[in-house]
Design a protein around this motif. Structure first.
Motif, PDB file in Angstrom:
ATOM      1  N   PHE A 117       0.853  -1.185   0.000  1.00 19.94           N
ATOM      2  CA  PHE A 117       0.000   0.000   0.000  1.00 19.94           C
ATOM      3  C   PHE A 117       0.892   1.240   0.000  1.00 19.94           C
ATOM      4  O   PHE A 117       2.064   1.183   0.380  1.00 19.94           O
ATOM      5  CB  PHE A 117      -0.912   0.013   1.225  1.00 19.94           C
ATOM      6  CG  PHE A 117      -2.169  -0.802   1.062  1.00 19.94           C
ATOM      7  CD1 PHE A 117      -3.404  -0.184   0.980  1.00 19.94           C
ATOM      8  CD2 PHE A 117      -2.111  -2.191   0.974  1.00 19.94           C
ATOM      9  CE1 PHE A 117      -4.573  -0.927   0.827  1.00 19.94           C
ATOM     10  CE2 PHE A 117      -3.259  -2.943   0.822  1.00 19.94           C
ATOM     11  CZ  PHE A 117      -4.501  -2.307   0.743  1.00 19.94           C
ATOM     12  N   ALA A 118       0.326   2.363  -0.436  1.00 20.92           N
ATOM     13  CA  ALA A 118       1.028   3.648  -0.406  1.00 20.92           C
ATOM     14  C   ALA A 118      -0.009   4.745  -0.231  1.00 20.92           C
ATOM     15  O   ALA A 118      -1.190   4.554  -0.553  1.00 20.92           O
ATOM     16  CB  ALA A 118       1.826   3.854  -1.697  1.00 20.92           C
ATOM     17  N   PRO A 119       0.393   5.901   0.262  1.00 20.39           N
ATOM     18  CA  PRO A 119      -0.568   6.992   0.466  1.00 20.39           C
ATOM     19  C   PRO A 119      -1.367   7.307  -0.797  1.00 20.39           C
ATOM     20  O   PRO A 119      -0.785   7.504  -1.874  1.00 20.39           O
ATOM     21  CB  PRO A 119       0.329   8.164   0.862  1.00 20.39           C
ATOM     22  CG  PRO A 119       1.481   7.511   1.568  1.00 20.39           C
ATOM     23  CD  PRO A 119       1.730   6.254   0.785  1.00 20.39           C
ATOM     24  N   GLY A 120      -2.707   7.347  -0.646  1.00 17.11           N
ATOM     25  CA  GLY A 120      -3.560   7.607  -1.798  1.00 17.11           C
ATOM     26  C   GLY A 120      -4.826   8.369  -1.444  1.00 17.11           C
ATOM     27  O   GLY A 120      -5.754   8.430  -2.256  1.00 17.11           O
ATOM     28  N   VAL A 121      -4.894   8.954  -0.261  1.00 13.12           N
ATOM     29  CA  VAL A 121      -6.060   9.714   0.183  1.00 13.12           C
ATOM     30  C   VAL A 121      -5.671  11.169   0.393  1.00 13.12           C
ATOM     31  O   VAL A 121      -4.695  11.458   1.083  1.00 13.12           O
ATOM     32  CB  VAL A 121      -6.648   9.130   1.484  1.00 13.12           C
ATOM     33  CG1 VAL A 121      -7.802   9.988   1.980  1.00 13.12           C
ATOM     34  CG2 VAL A 121      -7.115   7.698   1.266  1.00 13.12           C
ATOM     35  N   ALA A 122      -6.430  12.088  -0.226  1.00 10.01           N
ATOM     36  CA  ALA A 122      -6.163  13.530  -0.099  1.00 10.01           C
ATOM     37  C   ALA A 122      -4.712  13.848  -0.433  1.00 10.01           C
ATOM     38  O   ALA A 122      -3.980  14.445   0.361  1.00 10.01           O
ATOM     39  CB  ALA A 122      -6.526  14.027   1.301  1.00 10.01           C
ATOM     40  N   ILE A 123      -4.298  13.441  -1.624  1.00  7.96           N
ATOM     41  CA  ILE A 123      -2.928  13.672  -2.073  1.00  7.96           C
ATOM     42  C   ILE A 123      -2.868  14.997  -2.833  1.00  7.96           C
ATOM     43  O   ILE A 123      -3.573  15.201  -3.815  1.00  7.96           O
ATOM     44  CB  ILE A 123      -2.448  12.521  -2.969  1.00  7.96           C
ATOM     45  CG1 ILE A 123      -2.553  11.188  -2.223  1.00  7.96           C
ATOM     46  CG2 ILE A 123      -1.022  12.779  -3.436  1.00  7.96           C
ATOM     47  CD1 ILE A 123      -1.755  11.106  -0.949  1.00  7.96           C
ATOM     48  N   TYR A 124      -2.021  15.885  -2.369  1.00 12.34           N
ATOM     49  CA  TYR A 124      -1.921  17.243  -2.909  1.00 12.34           C
ATOM     50  C   TYR A 124      -0.849  17.287  -3.981  1.00 12.34           C
ATOM     51  O   TYR A 124       0.297  16.929  -3.747  1.00 12.34           O
ATOM     52  CB  TYR A 124      -1.578  18.199  -1.772  1.00 12.34           C
ATOM     53  CG  TYR A 124      -1.764  19.664  -2.093  1.00 12.34           C
ATOM     54  CD1 TYR A 124      -3.025  20.179  -2.333  1.00 12.34           C
ATOM     55  CD2 TYR A 124      -0.666  20.511  -2.150  1.00 12.34           C
ATOM     56  CE1 TYR A 124      -3.197  21.531  -2.613  1.00 12.34           C
ATOM     57  CE2 TYR A 124      -0.830  21.868  -2.418  1.00 12.34           C
ATOM     58  CZ  TYR A 124      -2.092  22.365  -2.655  1.00 12.34           C
ATOM     59  OH  TYR A 124      -2.272  23.700  -2.933  1.00 12.34           O
ATOM     60  N   SER A 125      -1.242  17.728  -5.188  1.00 12.25           N
ATOM     61  CA  SER A 125      -0.278  17.737  -6.286  1.00 12.25           C
ATOM     62  C   SER A 125      -0.700  18.745  -7.350  1.00 12.25           C
ATOM     63  O   SER A 125      -1.663  19.495  -7.182  1.00 12.25           O
ATOM     64  CB  SER A 125      -0.163  16.331  -6.889  1.00 12.25           C
ATOM     65  OG  SER A 125       0.822  16.290  -7.913  1.00 12.25           O
ATOM     66  N   THR A 126       0.018  18.727  -8.450  1.00 10.16           N
ATOM     67  CA  THR A 126      -0.206  19.659  -9.547  1.00 10.16           C
ATOM     68  C   THR A 126      -1.504  19.378 -10.288  1.00 10.16           C
ATOM     69  O   THR A 126      -1.904  18.232 -10.468  1.00 10.16           O
ATOM     70  CB  THR A 126       0.966  19.579 -10.541  1.00 10.16           C
ATOM     71  OG1 THR A 126       1.245  18.188 -10.813  1.00 10.16           O
ATOM     72  CG2 THR A 126       2.211  20.209  -9.979  1.00 10.16           C
ATOM     73  N   LEU A 127      -2.146  20.452 -10.771  1.00  4.54           N
ATOM     74  CA  LEU A 127      -3.336  20.374 -11.606  1.00  4.54           C
ATOM     75  C   LEU A 127      -3.152  21.321 -12.790  1.00  4.54           C
ATOM     76  O   LEU A 127      -2.331  22.246 -12.734  1.00  4.54           O
ATOM     77  CB  LEU A 127      -4.591  20.759 -10.810  1.00  4.54           C
ATOM     78  CG  LEU A 127      -5.027  19.790  -9.703  1.00  4.54           C
ATOM     79  CD1 LEU A 127      -6.209  20.367  -8.931  1.00  4.54           C
ATOM     80  CD2 LEU A 127      -5.377  18.422 -10.271  1.00  4.54           C
ATOM     81  N   PRO A 128      -3.896  21.120 -13.876  1.00  6.56           N
ATOM     82  CA  PRO A 128      -3.718  21.963 -15.066  1.00  6.56           C
ATOM     83  C   PRO A 128      -3.887  23.452 -14.773  1.00  6.56           C
ATOM     84  O   PRO A 128      -4.587  23.851 -13.841  1.00  6.56           O
ATOM     85  CB  PRO A 128      -4.811  21.447 -16.009  1.00  6.56           C
ATOM     86  CG  PRO A 128      -5.019  20.034 -15.601  1.00  6.56           C
ATOM     87  CD  PRO A 128      -4.862  20.030 -14.102  1.00  6.56           C
TER      88      PRO A 128
END
Length: 543
Positions: free
Chosen positions: A446-457
């Protein structure tokens, strides 16, 4: 396609707009972004089940020299002009941009930063697509509908069996989405009214989690509403009720799009745009170099997780850096990807130097599975690690079919494939994301996958949830290891990531059920990816 639980809708099938000009985003400060990127924190130092990324750079990597690594992202597209991504794009040095020629003779014209297998010669690109189950039913229903298996020639019975299974799934999915669309559409109006009433009662213009948490409404119904909204916003990683309303509108639009396009037996934009033969898995040279596509949200978010610029004091920090480069392979529409495109995407990435490939997509049927499996083996032969999202159906992959599958047709694991489930920010019953697929035999980690903050267009940033996010977190970890320990093979990378995972014996809710189980029973390793420990292990393996 593996989509987060609340996926933004794709645009219509139109020529892709030009990417926005790169400007400094009106986004978070470095301090604000660091707080939002919980998944980079360390489980021991910070008490959060993150991957120890920040600690690893500060303590273990500060005196090491990185080497260049190419990570291919097979996805729906990318905003190549994003200020946090533009510097880390892979560039094909043998190709002269914009001259309309195949300078490097690799079969793809002007593939400067990657390739689009969903494009046509006229520059257009497929956005919305049908589901694989829809395509199977559309192909075989005219031949098999109403027939008994005994009336079908023996040579066609495998196809008949596939059709029968698909027809059943198609009918059930159509009913499910019809009911869900009506439900979501019916919720929009009441939510707006309730939020309006609560704002009026509290005399506020904005209802964020802080306001809701301390709110003292004048009656019990509104107090209950306030608590429920606060809980929903926190679970979904949303800033306020305005964002929640937008999500609901977006969800209603997506449900309608599923019915109108993805589950429409007559919908076939590929025939008009790409104009290839989808059944010919040996056909490789088609598409165009439009990497943006009609909707690059998903791929932009995924790419930022892996390698957004770490040292520019704005936006977010990618897991990997500073010499990791992102190669974009557009093969995932808003609908189900085609096996042919997945296989070709993998081969393109391998042939052009990628050592790690992120695959945040998946589906229920895979009629051209042998072609995908051959591509997996091609990647293995060239020492390339594949990282794949487990999926968001809260299914046990050991008993439910999802593709690309973690096992060969003969039931053996791929030595160069990691399948990743999604975990949350709390080491309690909610540690496995409620939507995540799992499996003691087919999910590695498993790896972090909830409320992941990253780049958007558009030079913006935001949170998304899904195994689609957990996979690039893991691909980023693999990229760090490969960059700082370049002699590590794909098999060694997989082994190190699995052996170094932080094992949790937490009693958790099994996704999609009311049952409780030890977290270690949900995957092969029973753990969450840990970059800090992976580097320590890599130091011993790479000697």
């Amino acid at each position: 396609m593996v989509a987060p639980p609340a996926e933004a809708p794709a645009a219509a099938v139109l020529p892709a707009p030009p990417p926005p000009a790169a400007t400094v985003p009106a986004g978070p400060t470095a301090t604000e972004a660091a707080a939002a990127q919980w998944y980079l924190k360390d489980p021991k130092l910070d008490g959060v089940p993150g991957i120890g990324d920040t600690r690893a750079y500060a303590e273990l990597l500060k005196n090491r020299v990185p080497t260049a690594v190419i990570v291919a992202v097979i996805d729906g597209g990318i905003d190549t002009a994003h200020v946090d991504l533009k510097p880390i794009l892979w560039t094909n040095a043998k190709e002269i941009p914009g001259n309309g020629l195949d300078d490097d003779k690799n079969g793809y014209i002007d593939d400067v930063h990657g390739w689009n297998f969903l494009g046509g010669a006229d520059g257009r690109s497929v956005g919305d697509e049908s589901l694989e189950v829809t395509r199977i039913v559309a192909k075989y229903r005219p031949r098999f509908r109403g027939k008994a298996r005994t009336a079908v020639p023996a040579a066609q019975r495998a196809e008949f069996d596939l059709y029968t299974k698909a027809e059943k799934a198609f009918t059930a999915r159509t009913k499910q989405e019809t009911d869900r669309a009506a439900q979501v559409e019916d919720m929009s109006g009441p939510l707006k009214m309730m939020v309006g009433a609560l704002k009026k009662d509290l005399n506020v213009e904005r209802l964020d989690t802080a306001t809701l948490h301390r709110a003292q409404a004048t009656n019990e119904n509104l107090r209950n509403l306030s608590r429920a909204l606060d809980q929903n916003l926190r679970q979904m990683g949303l800033a306020d009720t305005d964002a929640l309303e937008k999500e609901l509108v977006s969800g209603a639009r997506e449900e309608r799009n599923l019915l109108d396009n993805s589950l429409n037996l007559k919908f076939n934009p590929r025939a008009e745009i790409v104009k290839d033969n989808p059944d010919d898995v040996n056909q490789r040279f088609y598409g165009n170099n439009d990497l943006h596509g009609p909707d690059p949200l998903h791929g932009t978010h995924v790419s930022g997780i892996i390698a957004a610029v770490r040292d520019n004091n704005l936006g977010v920090q990618g897991v990997a850096g500073p010499l990791v480069r992102i190669m974009t392979v557009r093969a995932v529409p808003n609908g189900d990807e085609r096996d042919k495109d997945v296989a070709n995407g993998i081969r393109y990435a391998v042939d052009n130097g990628a050592k790690i490939i992120n695959m945040s997509f998946g589906k229920e049927f895979s009629p051209q599975r042998p072609a995908v499996e051959a591509a997996f083996k091609y990647a293995a032969a060239h020492d390339v690690l594949l990282v794949h999202a487990a999926g968001n159906e809260n299914d046990n992959l050991d008993v439910s079919n999802h593709y690309p599958a973690a096992l060969t047709l003969a039931g053996q694991p791929f030595p160069n494939l990691l399948t990743v489930g999604a975990s949350s920010a709390k080491d309690d019953a909610s540690l496995p994301a409620e939507f995540s697929n799992y499996g003691k035999k087919q999910v590695d980690v498993f790896a972090p996958g909830v409320a992941i903050y990253s780049t958007l267009p558009g030079n913006t940033y935001g949170m998304e949830s899904g195994t689609s996010m957990a996979s690039p977190v893991t691909a980023g970890v693999a990229a760090v290891l490969k960059s700082y320990f370049p002699t590590l093979t794909a098999v060694q990378l997989k082994d190190i990531i699995r052996r170094s995972a932080q094992v949790h014996h937490t009693l958790v809710r099994v996704p999609g059920t009311d049952k409780k189980a030890d977290f270690t029973t949900l995957s092969i390793t029973g753990g969450v990816v840990d970059l800090y420990e992976a580097i320590k292990l890599a130091e011993t393996v790479a000697k």
